[in-house]
Design a protein around this motif. Structure first.
Motif, short mmCIF file in Angstrom:
data_model
loop_
_atom_site.label_atom_id
_atom_site.label_comp_id
_atom_site.label_asym_id
_atom_site.label_seq_id
_atom_site.Cartn_x
_atom_site.Cartn_y
_atom_site.Cartn_z
N ARG A 117 0.82 -1.21 0.00
CA ARG A 117 0.00 0.00 0.00
C ARG A 117 0.86 1.26 0.00
N THR A 118 2.15 1.14 0.30
CA THR A 118 3.04 2.30 0.28
C THR A 118 3.54 2.61 -1.13
N CYS A 143 3.89 3.97 -4.65
CA CYS A 143 3.30 5.17 -5.27
C CYS A 143 2.35 4.84 -6.42
N ARG A 199 -0.98 3.69 -4.72
CA ARG A 199 -1.59 4.84 -4.04
C ARG A 199 -2.22 5.79 -5.05
N LYS A 200 -1.53 6.00 -6.17
CA LYS A 200 -2.06 6.91 -7.20
C LYS A 200 -3.30 6.32 -7.87
N LYS A 202 -5.50 4.33 -6.55
CA LYS A 202 -6.61 4.49 -5.60
C LYS A 202 -7.11 5.94 -5.58
N GLU A 203 -6.17 6.88 -5.57
CA GLU A 203 -6.53 8.29 -5.56
C GLU A 203 -7.34 8.68 -6.80
#
Length: 392
Positions: free
Chosen positions: A131-132, A134, A137-138, A140-141
């Motif tokens: 989950r860390t 990038c 994370r991007k 999901k964002e």
């Protein structure tokens, strides 16, 4: 407290890796103070490797380490069935705890662990280091921002888990129903199974799977899986994994009405439609009028701290320096999805609805454990896993 005092339960491949991180100062606000393993040879190896670390104690029983009050926090690095029990024992004593993946083997035991966490003031997190990344994370964002529109399809081909027979033979518990509780799903893929629901922000409502057991190795559990997901809006998904394929692939593709996200080789590409495909289908008067699409190489922040990031965040959260990134109770989602895939495979690819019938799952699992094939192995072998994680 100035530094969080960490203890590690289980000094196999992963436990040794974390001990080295602490020894080498990779955890800014954490120090190693306790090491535990009930295997005399592994404990001997740990003493030889870490006895020079100041104030570190060694134990052959984890309860003794917990009751010595030398640890503020624990890393749980034991075989999967033991995870919930050890986490509960930590939380009951007011000790913060990081549990490695998966949260457990079946949902019933994970629910007991989560109940203990809800009653405890101690912090509890899962080692969902991916989950860390990038890239994820991007993704999901962007989905949360609505940039993909209506979800239509998700496809993850994660077949670069190649393992040799030697890998499975180096632990008596590995790749057995009684020792590990499953194969590639529960050992290699918990991160992807967690990520697929975390990135999308939802679980599928139905699962159909095709699991093959010992297809590529002399093992009793699954080493080749293809699963089909159905989502509440009618979207579909495919999840393909194996430990028998080389060279493998790690390709995640998420399609929506406004475009498609493609993650592969550490890159993220957004194919952005100029008009929503569902809307275009309704209004266009041309039979082959596909929406125009722009290919965008998505800019990432480049941060991918992995295990170090999770442990640093945990230590800082204990000290009140930042918010906890992952609540440990979230671990049940991946276990639920793994159980659904496994249950469908056991039932000859019958459709399984979520939430699953956890009593049925446990009944079948216990029957498999009863007839599980025992292995003779040197459980004292510790393999160097540094550099094997990649971005998976």
């Amino acid at each position: 407290m100035n530094k969080v005092r960490f203890g590690i339960i289980g000094m196999g491949n992963q436990g040794t890796y974390y001990a080295n991180l602490l020894k080498d100062g990779k955890i800014d606000n954490g120090i190693l103070v306790g090491v535990c393993d009930n295997n005399p040879n592994k404990l001997k190896f740990a003493k030889e490797k870490f006895e020079q670390v100041e104030n570190t104690r060694f134990y052959d029983n984890y309860l003794n380490m917990l009751d010595d009050n030398v640890c503020d926090a624990i890393l749980v690095e034991t075989p999967h069935y033991q995870h919930p029990e050890i986490v509960i024992d930590c939380l009951k004593r007011g000790i913060h705890v990081i549990c490695d993946k998966p949260a457990g083997v079946y949902t019933k035991q994970v629910k007991e662990m989560n109940e203990a966490a809800s009653k405890s003031k101690s912090l509890f997190t899962m080692m969902f280091n991916q989950r860390t990344n990038c890239v994820y994370r991007k993704m999901k964002e962007m989905i949360e921002q609505g940039l993909l529109g209506e979800l239509q399809r998700v496809t993850w081909i994660i077949t670069d888990w190649y393992r040799t027979q030697s890998y499975y033979d180096n632990g008596s518990w590995r790749a057995t129903w009684s020792g590990e509780g499953g194969g590639v799903l529960i050992n290699q893929c918990p991160h992807q199974i967690d990520l697929i629901q975390w990135i999308l922000g939802e679980m599928p409502i139905k699962v159909t799977s095709f699991c093959q057991y010992g297809k590529w190795h002399d093992i009793e559990v699954e080493d080749d899986v293809t699963a089909y997901f159905e989502y509440k809006n009618g979207a579909s998904g495919v999840f393909i994994t194996t430990t028998g394929e080389a060279p493998g692939t790690n390709r995640l593709e998420i399609s929506g009405s406004k475009g498609k996200l493609l993650s592969e080789d550490g890159n993220l590409i957004f194919y952005q439609n100029e008009i929503d495909s569902i809307e275009n289908c309704k209004v266009s008067q041309k039979g082959f009028d596909k929406p125009k699409c722009n290919k965008i190489n998505v800019e990432l922040d480049g941060n991918n701290p992995q295990h170090v990031g999770i442990i640093n965040n945990f230590a800082n959260a204990i000290l009140g320096l930042e918010e906890l990134f992952i609540k440990g109770q979230e671990g049940i989602n991946g276990v639920e999805l793994m159980n659904a895939i496994e249950l469908s495979g056991w039932k000859n690819s019958k459709v399984v609805s979520l939430p699953i019938d956890e009593d049925e799952y446990l009944e079948i699992l216990n029957e498999k454990r009863k007839h599980s094939r025992l292995k003779v192995s040197d459980d004292s072998i510790v393999m160097d896993t540094n550099g094997t994680f990649g971005s998976k």
